[in-house]
Design a protein around this motif. Structure first.
Motif, PDB file in Angstrom:
ATOM      1  N   SER A 184       0.839  -1.210   0.000  1.00 35.01           N
ATOM      2  CA  SER A 184       0.000   0.000   0.000  1.00 35.01           C
ATOM      3  C   SER A 184       0.864   1.247   0.000  1.00 35.01           C
ATOM      4  N   SER A 217     -10.892   2.653  -0.980  1.00 33.90           N
ATOM      5  CA  SER A 217     -10.430   1.509  -0.219  1.00 33.90           C
ATOM      6  C   SER A 217     -11.633   0.711   0.255  1.00 33.90           C
ATOM      7  N   GLU A 257     -10.632   3.984   5.697  1.00 36.03           N
ATOM      8  CA  GLU A 257      -9.328   3.544   5.195  1.00 36.03           C
ATOM      9  C   GLU A 257      -8.890   4.372   3.993  1.00 36.03           C
ATOM     10  N   ALA A 258      -9.842   4.781   3.158  1.00 36.10           N
ATOM     11  CA  ALA A 258      -9.496   5.656   2.023  1.00 36.10           C
ATOM     12  C   ALA A 258      -8.965   6.993   2.530  1.00 36.10           C
ATOM     13  N   ALA A 270      -5.437   6.491   3.841  1.00 34.68           N
ATOM     14  CA  ALA A 270      -4.473   6.373   2.740  1.00 34.68           C
ATOM     15  C   ALA A 270      -4.128   7.754   2.192  1.00 34.68           C
ATOM     16  N   TYR A 310      -9.776  11.451  -2.480  1.00 37.25           N
ATOM     17  CA  TYR A 310     -10.294  10.126  -2.120  1.00 37.25           C
ATOM     18  C   TYR A 310     -11.814  10.182  -2.135  1.00 37.25           C
ATOM     19  N   THR A 368     -16.528   4.388  -0.377  1.00 37.99           N
ATOM     20  CA  THR A 368     -16.543   3.052  -0.987  1.00 37.99           C
ATOM     21  C   THR A 368     -17.916   2.812  -1.616  1.00 37.99           C
ATOM     22  N   ASP A 395      -7.633  -0.012  -2.902  1.00 36.00           N
ATOM     23  CA  ASP A 395      -6.878  -0.841  -1.962  1.00 36.00           C
ATOM     24  C   ASP A 395      -7.801  -1.832  -1.263  1.00 36.00           C
ATOM     25  N   GLU A 396      -7.278  -3.033  -1.032  1.00 38.03           N
ATOM     26  CA  GLU A 396      -8.012  -4.127  -0.390  1.00 38.03           C
ATOM     27  C   GLU A 396      -9.356  -4.359  -1.079  1.00 38.03           C
ATOM     28  N   SER A 425      -4.908  -6.232  -3.014  1.00 38.98           N
ATOM     29  CA  SER A 425      -5.651  -6.827  -1.916  1.00 38.98           C
ATOM     30  C   SER A 425      -5.026  -8.127  -1.446  1.00 38.98           C
TER      31      SER A 425
END
Length: 420
Positions: A141, A164, A169-170, A173, A236, A239, A255-256, A294
């Motif tokens: 990452s 993410s 989490e986004a 990041a 960003y 999700t 990500d992930e 991921s």
């Protein structure tokens, strides 16, 4: 003598499923660390001077040299072998700030990741990006976020976007990029406008009635000291599907992606949307690049039918570089890379992985779980620290009468020559 990355010698390197073209290798005497004994040939970090002692011309010359290395990279002898360090990898090892608050340690696995990206994915116009399946806590990452920053701040009008597996989490990041940006030296720190709380805007501020503006309206001549802006940005999004729809992106990170349950976001549909905003002329021209990364860990409470694993398998199979269409592209437009547990082994003093130690450690854990007949935990180990893609895609017994944990265990026994 400055190194320039040209391609006249026809050098290639076999890496994973790919044949990668290498830039020309200079003479040994022009490779960094050449004069050192092999025992001292370790990655040579840049030692920044005291900028306060330099005049304007020296600062300009030094800045230009750093940008030259960022574009062309360099060659270094490490433990007796000459390695090509792409410009993006050189930038990462020397100037990126990790979650630990310092620049990264040199690791061969990280260099391999940058080889794949900068010497293959970025060089091929028919490739829209990559899908990377990996073991846990390998640090990819951080590498992906550095690539995002490096690309967005290298080109004009080149927006980047991040998603993410959760909104939080986004945001984290994005904040990691901001943290690293703040610690960049001035020559790698483009001007931004506004706050950095939600978006990095590397373009001229909006027109407001400042004192300068009012003086200009009265006809007074004001020298423009703002300098040149990139007109790029990094942002960003939540999700959700259709994020960045209708925009033109230069770079995108999800990500992930395999951890995202379908009820929250259909990853395949979202990537199809992103693919459109990364390309022009009905997909004929690749404008930007995407990175999907991921581990493969299905969550039974949200994903009882292993749907995320099946989605990952579909994306993986659709990114097979050995199956190209008439346009020279994979089904997804992506290419794939697998990063198994051996890549995450402890490193020696040169940054090379201690693979044998990692194998013994993992096998001891497997043997313990086998003795306890703890097949569920064993399957979880295979997914979190896989040796092969097949292990990463291992499925639990949920809704399956064949006990795949035991089947997977037997397959490993056969591979190791163990008599059941």
């Amino acid at each position: 003598m400055r190194y320039e990355a040209t391609y006249t010698q026809g050098l290639t390197m076999k890496f994973d499923e790919y044949t990668i073209k290498l830039p020309d290798r200079p003479n040994d005497k022009d490779i960094i660390n050449w004069r050192l004994p092999i025992s001292q040939q370790k990655f040579a970090y840049e030692q920044l001077p005291d900028f306060r002692t330099m005049n304007a011309q020296d600062l300009e010359n030094y800045s230009e040299l750093m940008w030259h290395k960022r574009v062309h990279g360099e060659w270094q002898f490490i433990n007796g072998t000459a390695y090509m360090i792409p410009g993006g990898a050189w930038f990462f090892f020397n100037f990126w700030t990790t979650t630990r608050g310092r620049r990264p340690d040199f690791r061969l696995e990280a260099l391999e990741f940058f080889w794949f990206w900068y010497l293959y994915v970025e060089k091929e116009p028919s490739i829209t990006g990559c899908i990377c399946l990996k073991c846990r806590r390998i640090g990819d990452s951080d590498k992906a976020l550095c690539i995002m920053y490096e690309r967005v701040t290298r080109y004009f009008n080149y927006p980047g976007g991040i998603q993410s597996y959760t909104d939080e989490e986004a945001k984290k990041a994005y904040e990691r990029i901001v943290r690293s940006y703040k610690k960049m030296p001035f020559f790698f720190k483009p001007k931004h406008s506004g706050t950095l709380s939600e978006e990095m805007k590397f373009h001229r501020p909006s027109e407001v009635n400042t004192v300068k503006k009012l003086k200009e309206q009265r006809g007074e001549v004001i020298e423009d000291s703002d300098g040149e802006f990139l007109d790029s940005s990094i942002s960003y999004r939540a999700t959700v599907n259709l994020a960045y729809d209708g925009q033109q992106l230069g770079h995108y990170i999800l990500d992930e992606c395999v951890k995202i349950p379908h009820f929250k976001m259909n990853v395949k549909n979202q990537y199809d949307n992103i693919r459109r905003v990364l390309t022009l002329n009905n997909g004929m021209t690749s404008y930007g690049k995407a990175m999907l990364l991921s581990t493969v860990e299905e969550k039974s409470e949200n994903d009882p039918d292993n749907s995320t694993v099946e989605m990952a398998e579909e994306l993986w199979d659709g990114s097979d570089p050995n199956k190209l269409d008439g346009n020279g592209q994979t089904k997804t437009g992506l290419v794939r890379i697998f990063r198994g547990y051996e890549k995450n082994a402890q490193i020696d003093e040169f940054g090379f992985p201690k693979i044998e130690e990692a194998r013994r450690h993992r096998q001891n854990r497997i043997d313990s779980l086998l003795r306890d007949k703890n097949y569920t935990e064993l399957l979880s180990l295979y997914r979190k620290e896989p040796e092969t893609v097949q292990e990463a895609f291992s499925k639990s017994t949920t809704n399956c009468p064949l006990h795949p944990e035991m089947c997977q265990t037997r397959l490993n026994e056969i591979k190791m020559g163990i008599d059941h």
